[in-house]
Design a protein around this motif. Structure first.
Motif, PDB file in Angstrom:
ATOM      1  N   VAL A   9       0.835  -1.200   0.000  1.00  0.00           N
ATOM      2  CA  VAL A   9       0.000   0.000   0.000  1.00  0.00           C
ATOM      3  C   VAL A   9       0.870   1.250   0.000  1.00  0.00           C
ATOM      4  O   VAL A   9       0.619   2.206  -0.739  1.00  0.00           O
ATOM      5  CB  VAL A   9      -0.936   0.008   1.218  1.00  0.00           C
ATOM      6  N   ARG A  10       1.899   1.258   0.832  1.00  0.00           N
ATOM      7  CA  ARG A  10       2.791   2.413   0.890  1.00  0.00           C
ATOM      8  C   ARG A  10       3.518   2.615  -0.438  1.00  0.00           C
ATOM      9  O   ARG A  10       3.726   3.758  -0.872  1.00  0.00           O
ATOM     10  CB  ARG A  10       3.817   2.223   2.010  1.00  0.00           C
ATOM     11  N   GLN A  13       1.118   4.173  -2.772  1.00  0.00           N
ATOM     12  CA  GLN A  13       0.919   5.558  -2.372  1.00  0.00           C
ATOM     13  C   GLN A  13       2.093   6.425  -2.825  1.00  0.00           C
ATOM     14  O   GLN A  13       1.915   7.517  -3.389  1.00  0.00           O
ATOM     15  CB  GLN A  13       0.748   5.639  -0.861  1.00  0.00           C
ATOM     16  N   ARG A  16       2.021   6.987  -6.612  1.00  0.00           N
ATOM     17  CA  ARG A  16       1.023   7.978  -7.028  1.00  0.00           C
ATOM     18  C   ARG A  16       1.539   9.400  -6.821  1.00  0.00           C
ATOM     19  O   ARG A  16       1.386  10.266  -7.680  1.00  0.00           O
ATOM     20  CB  ARG A  16      -0.279   7.781  -6.247  1.00  0.00           C
ATOM     21  N   VAL A  17       2.144   9.633  -5.648  1.00  0.00           N
ATOM     22  CA  VAL A  17       2.655  10.972  -5.339  1.00  0.00           C
ATOM     23  C   VAL A  17       3.770  11.362  -6.301  1.00  0.00           C
ATOM     24  O   VAL A  17       3.816  12.490  -6.805  1.00  0.00           O
ATOM     25  CB  VAL A  17       3.146  11.043  -3.879  1.00  0.00           C
ATOM     26  N   LEU A  78       8.451   8.386   3.826  1.00  0.00           N
ATOM     27  CA  LEU A  78       7.561   7.394   3.221  1.00  0.00           C
ATOM     28  C   LEU A  78       8.369   6.330   2.499  1.00  0.00           C
ATOM     29  O   LEU A  78       8.060   5.130   2.571  1.00  0.00           O
ATOM     30  CB  LEU A  78       6.595   8.080   2.256  1.00  0.00           C
ATOM     31  N   GLU A 104      -2.194  -2.720   6.483  1.00  0.00           N
ATOM     32  CA  GLU A 104      -2.246  -1.262   6.438  1.00  0.00           C
ATOM     33  C   GLU A 104      -3.680  -0.733   6.472  1.00  0.00           C
ATOM     34  O   GLU A 104      -3.899   0.463   6.673  1.00  0.00           O
ATOM     35  CB  GLU A 104      -1.534  -0.757   5.185  1.00  0.00           C
ATOM     36  N   ILE A 227      -4.081   7.754   5.625  1.00  0.00           N
ATOM     37  CA  ILE A 227      -2.820   7.743   4.885  1.00  0.00           C
ATOM     38  C   ILE A 227      -2.998   8.205   3.442  1.00  0.00           C
ATOM     39  O   ILE A 227      -2.049   8.168   2.665  1.00  0.00           O
ATOM     40  CB  ILE A 227      -2.148   6.353   4.909  1.00  0.00           C
ATOM     41  N   GLY A 228      -4.200   8.613   3.089  1.00  0.00           N
ATOM     42  CA  GLY A 228      -4.406   9.165   1.754  1.00  0.00           C
ATOM     43  C   GLY A 228      -4.428   8.156   0.639  1.00  0.00           C
ATOM     44  O   GLY A 228      -4.283   8.511  -0.531  1.00  0.00           O
ATOM     45  N   ALA A 229      -4.600   6.887   0.962  1.00  0.00           N
ATOM     46  CA  ALA A 229      -4.643   5.843  -0.063  1.00  0.00           C
ATOM     47  C   ALA A 229      -6.092   5.519  -0.413  1.00  0.00           C
ATOM     48  O   ALA A 229      -6.955   5.469   0.467  1.00  0.00           O
ATOM     49  CB  ALA A 229      -3.936   4.587   0.424  1.00  0.00           C
ATOM     50  N   ASP A 245      -7.210  -0.494  -7.418  1.00  0.00           N
ATOM     51  CA  ASP A 245      -7.693   0.711  -6.751  1.00  0.00           C
ATOM     52  C   ASP A 245      -8.349   1.644  -7.761  1.00  0.00           C
ATOM     53  O   ASP A 245      -8.597   2.814  -7.459  1.00  0.00           O
ATOM     54  CB  ASP A 245      -6.563   1.422  -5.998  1.00  0.00           C
TER      55      ASP A 245
END
Length: 281
Positions: A9-10, A13, A16-17, A78, A104, A227-229, A245
């Motif tokens: 998941v991290r 994330q 994506r960023v 992160l 997560e 966590i913005g996911a 997702d």
């Protein structure tokens, strides 16, 4: 205590960023990748969360995208979080399956058609499921698999790093003699006890629903508050698993879940049915 660490998941994330920062910098994949001494395919894999990246690589990207200050610090931290090994590694599990996603998550919505949800299985029931595999577990693998399932279940009752579960279980699951009568009676008793946990909602899809229940494929929706996911839809099948997702896919899965939830027995009715099935076993 396991601690929250969901490398998959991290990594998604972080990817994506990094993609958003590249786009904000006005750089295409074809321009950014050579500037980083990478191929476009490698940069695409990183941005899609399919490939990991170390701190040095992220620093190079942030330099190229002219990112600094607090944002720099956040993304470096992160990146380090992504690199840390999850607790499941100690039980012989890697980062490619379901467990790292759930580790997560803050809430899980689960529809199970063939078996009791893993988060609600007793050790004996879990052993019976694991030993039914085409490739039998070695004794150490079996022990690790059952132990990892127990670790996952602890989050349903812990105050730190809690997990909320809404489980929809087909009635046929309750009547399938996994492990034999004694195992199933104990499993039913455990389901009744679990239904009393504040963070657990258990509802049964009764056989009387007919096709509405039997035609529903099992799937899981995972949410990640804080966590913005985005939510993830996860489906296991005989040849592996699929996770997504993609907003439209997740929305369809959520609508399906809501439909099944609405036609399932209430929690009290579900407990009563489980108790009746146990008495008949």
């Amino acid at each position: 205590m396991t601690g929250r660490n969901g490398a998959v998941v991290r990594r998604m994330q972080l990817g994506r960023v990094l993609r958003e920062l590249r786009e904000q910098a006005g750089l295409s994949l074809e321009v950014a990748a050579p500037a980083l001494d990478w191929s476009s395919s490698k940069l695409s894999r990183i941005e899609n969360g399919h490939q990991g990246i170390d701190v040095h690589g992220v620093r190079s990207m942030l330099d190229l995208y002219e990112v600094g200050g607090e944002r720099w610090t956040e993304l470096i931290e992160l990146t380090r979080a992504v690199a840390r090994k999850g607790w499941w590694r100690a039980y012989g599990l890697d980062d490619t399956g379901y467990v790292p996603l759930e580790a997560e998550a803050t809430s899980v919505r689960d529809v199970t058609i063939g078996f009791v949800p893993g988060l609600l299985q007793t050790p004996d029931y879990a052993k019976a499921i694991f030993t039914s595999r085409l490739r039998p577990y070695a004794p150490s693998e079996l022990s690790n698999a059952v132990a990892a399932r127990t670790v996952r279940q602890q989050r349903l009752v812990r105050d730190d790093d809690p997990l909320t579960l809404i489980a929809l279980v087909d009635e046929a699951v309750l009547r399938r003699p996994v492990g034999g009568p004694d195992v199933m009676r104990a499993q039913c008793a455990h389901l009744v006890a679990s239904a009393g946990i504040d963070r657990v909602t258990l509802r049964v899809l009764p056989a009387g629903l007919g096709a509405a229940s039997a035609m529903a494929a099992g799937f899981t929706l995972l949410s990640f508050a804080g966590i913005g996911a985005p939510d993830i839809a996860y489906v296991e099948h005989p040849f592996g698993s699929v996770r997504t997702d993609k907003e439209s896919d997740v929305a369809r899965a959520a609508a399906r879940f809501d439909r099944l939830y609405a036609i399932a027995l209430t929690s009290d009715e579900s407990v009563a049915l489980i108790q009746r099935v146990a008495a008949e076993t």
